[in-house]
Write a protein that holds these residues in place. Structure first.
Motif, PDB file in Angstrom:
ATOM      1  N   LEU A  54       0.812  -1.214   0.000  1.00 35.86           N
ATOM      2  CA  LEU A  54       0.000   0.000   0.000  1.00 35.86           C
ATOM      3  C   LEU A  54       0.849   1.270   0.000  1.00 35.86           C
ATOM      4  O   LEU A  54       0.323   2.365  -0.170  1.00 35.86           O
ATOM      5  N   ALA A  55       2.150   1.125   0.196  1.00 35.92           N
ATOM      6  CA  ALA A  55       3.040   2.288   0.270  1.00 35.92           C
ATOM      7  C   ALA A  55       3.602   2.616  -1.112  1.00 35.92           C
ATOM      8  O   ALA A  55       3.826   1.735  -1.939  1.00 35.92           O
ATOM      9  N   GLY A  56       3.841   3.865  -1.351  1.00 34.70           N
ATOM     10  CA  GLY A  56       4.538   4.297  -2.566  1.00 34.70           C
ATOM     11  C   GLY A  56       3.682   4.217  -3.814  1.00 34.70           C
ATOM     12  O   GLY A  56       2.484   3.992  -3.775  1.00 34.70           O
ATOM     13  N   ASP A  57       4.357   4.368  -4.931  1.00 38.38           N
ATOM     14  CA  ASP A  57       3.670   4.408  -6.216  1.00 38.38           C
ATOM     15  C   ASP A  57       3.969   3.193  -7.089  1.00 38.38           C
ATOM     16  O   ASP A  57       3.599   3.146  -8.253  1.00 38.38           O
ATOM     17  N   GLY A  58       4.662   2.218  -6.557  1.00 34.12           N
ATOM     18  CA  GLY A  58       4.973   1.010  -7.306  1.00 34.12           C
ATOM     19  C   GLY A  58       6.284   1.054  -8.066  1.00 34.12           C
ATOM     20  O   GLY A  58       6.683   0.061  -8.651  1.00 34.12           O
ATOM     21  N   ASP A  59       6.964   2.199  -8.066  1.00 33.50           N
ATOM     22  CA  ASP A  59       8.243   2.308  -8.768  1.00 33.50           C
ATOM     23  C   ASP A  59       9.413   1.799  -7.938  1.00 33.50           C
ATOM     24  O   ASP A  59      10.395   1.307  -8.492  1.00 33.50           O
ATOM     25  N   GLU A  60       9.332   1.937  -6.645  1.00 33.43           N
ATOM     26  CA  GLU A  60      10.415   1.524  -5.748  1.00 33.43           C
ATOM     27  C   GLU A  60       9.881   0.494  -4.761  1.00 33.43           C
ATOM     28  O   GLU A  60       8.801   0.679  -4.203  1.00 33.43           O
ATOM     29  N   PRO A  61      10.625  -0.589  -4.516  1.00 34.87           N
ATOM     30  CA  PRO A  61      10.165  -1.548  -3.515  1.00 34.87           C
ATOM     31  C   PRO A  61      10.181  -0.915  -2.117  1.00 34.87           C
ATOM     32  O   PRO A  61      11.015  -0.054  -1.825  1.00 34.87           O
ATOM     33  N   HIS A  62       9.279  -1.350  -1.290  1.00 35.51           N
ATOM     34  CA  HIS A  62       9.199  -0.889   0.089  1.00 35.51           C
ATOM     35  C   HIS A  62      10.513  -1.233   0.800  1.00 35.51           C
ATOM     36  O   HIS A  62      11.135  -2.264   0.508  1.00 35.51           O
ATOM     37  N   PRO A  63      10.971  -0.397   1.736  1.00 35.99           N
ATOM     38  CA  PRO A  63      12.224  -0.686   2.457  1.00 35.99           C
ATOM     39  C   PRO A  63      12.225  -2.071   3.122  1.00 35.99           C
ATOM     40  O   PRO A  63      13.265  -2.726   3.173  1.00 35.99           O
ATOM     41  N   MET A  64      11.071  -2.546   3.590  1.00 38.47           N
ATOM     42  CA  MET A  64      11.008  -3.871   4.209  1.00 38.47           C
ATOM     43  C   MET A  64      11.279  -4.956   3.163  1.00 38.47           C
ATOM     44  O   MET A  64      11.986  -5.930   3.432  1.00 38.47           O
ATOM     45  N   VAL A  65      10.760  -4.798   1.966  1.00 40.69           N
ATOM     46  CA  VAL A  65      10.983  -5.767   0.893  1.00 40.69           C
ATOM     47  C   VAL A  65      12.448  -5.748   0.468  1.00 40.69           C
ATOM     48  O   VAL A  65      13.065  -6.799   0.281  1.00 40.69           O
ATOM     49  N   ARG A  66      13.037  -4.552   0.355  1.00 43.27           N
ATOM     50  CA  ARG A  66      14.463  -4.455   0.023  1.00 43.27           C
ATOM     51  C   ARG A  66      15.322  -5.108   1.098  1.00 43.27           C
ATOM     52  O   ARG A  66      16.289  -5.816   0.783  1.00 43.27           O
TER      53      ARG A  66
END
Length: 86
Positions: A54-66
């Motif tokens: 639900l975070a961001g615009d889909g261009d960058e992975p969420h910090p937790m995913v990274r």
């Protein structure tokens, strides 16, 4: 700050036992309810009720995913080091 839509939560009857066995509760909502738990010393143990998609615009992975991807790659490197180049 993260978004979530969840009717689940921690059963506080188990809070002391979980803390006694090393689980750390590192995120809470505005009402003080537990929303994030971590297990120190584990290569990557993170439990959360928020939804990184639900975070961001889909261009960058969420910090937790990274962080998860980095931890997985580091663990794989330690378990299966690259063969030397000849």
């Amino acid at each position: 700050m993260e978004r979530y839509q969840c009717g689940y939560g921690l059963n506080h009857r188990h809070l002391e036992t979980l803390v006694a066995h090393g689980l750390r509760f590192t995120g809470r909502d505005d009402d003080g309810q537990v929303r994030v738990a971590e297990l120190p010393g584990h290569p990557f143990f993170l439990a959360t009720l928020f939804q990184p998609e639900l975070a961001g615009d889909g261009d960058e992975p969420h910090p937790m995913v990274r962080a998860f991807a980095s931890a997985a790659a580091a663990r794989a490197d330690r378990r299966h080091p690259a063969a030397p180049v000849r």
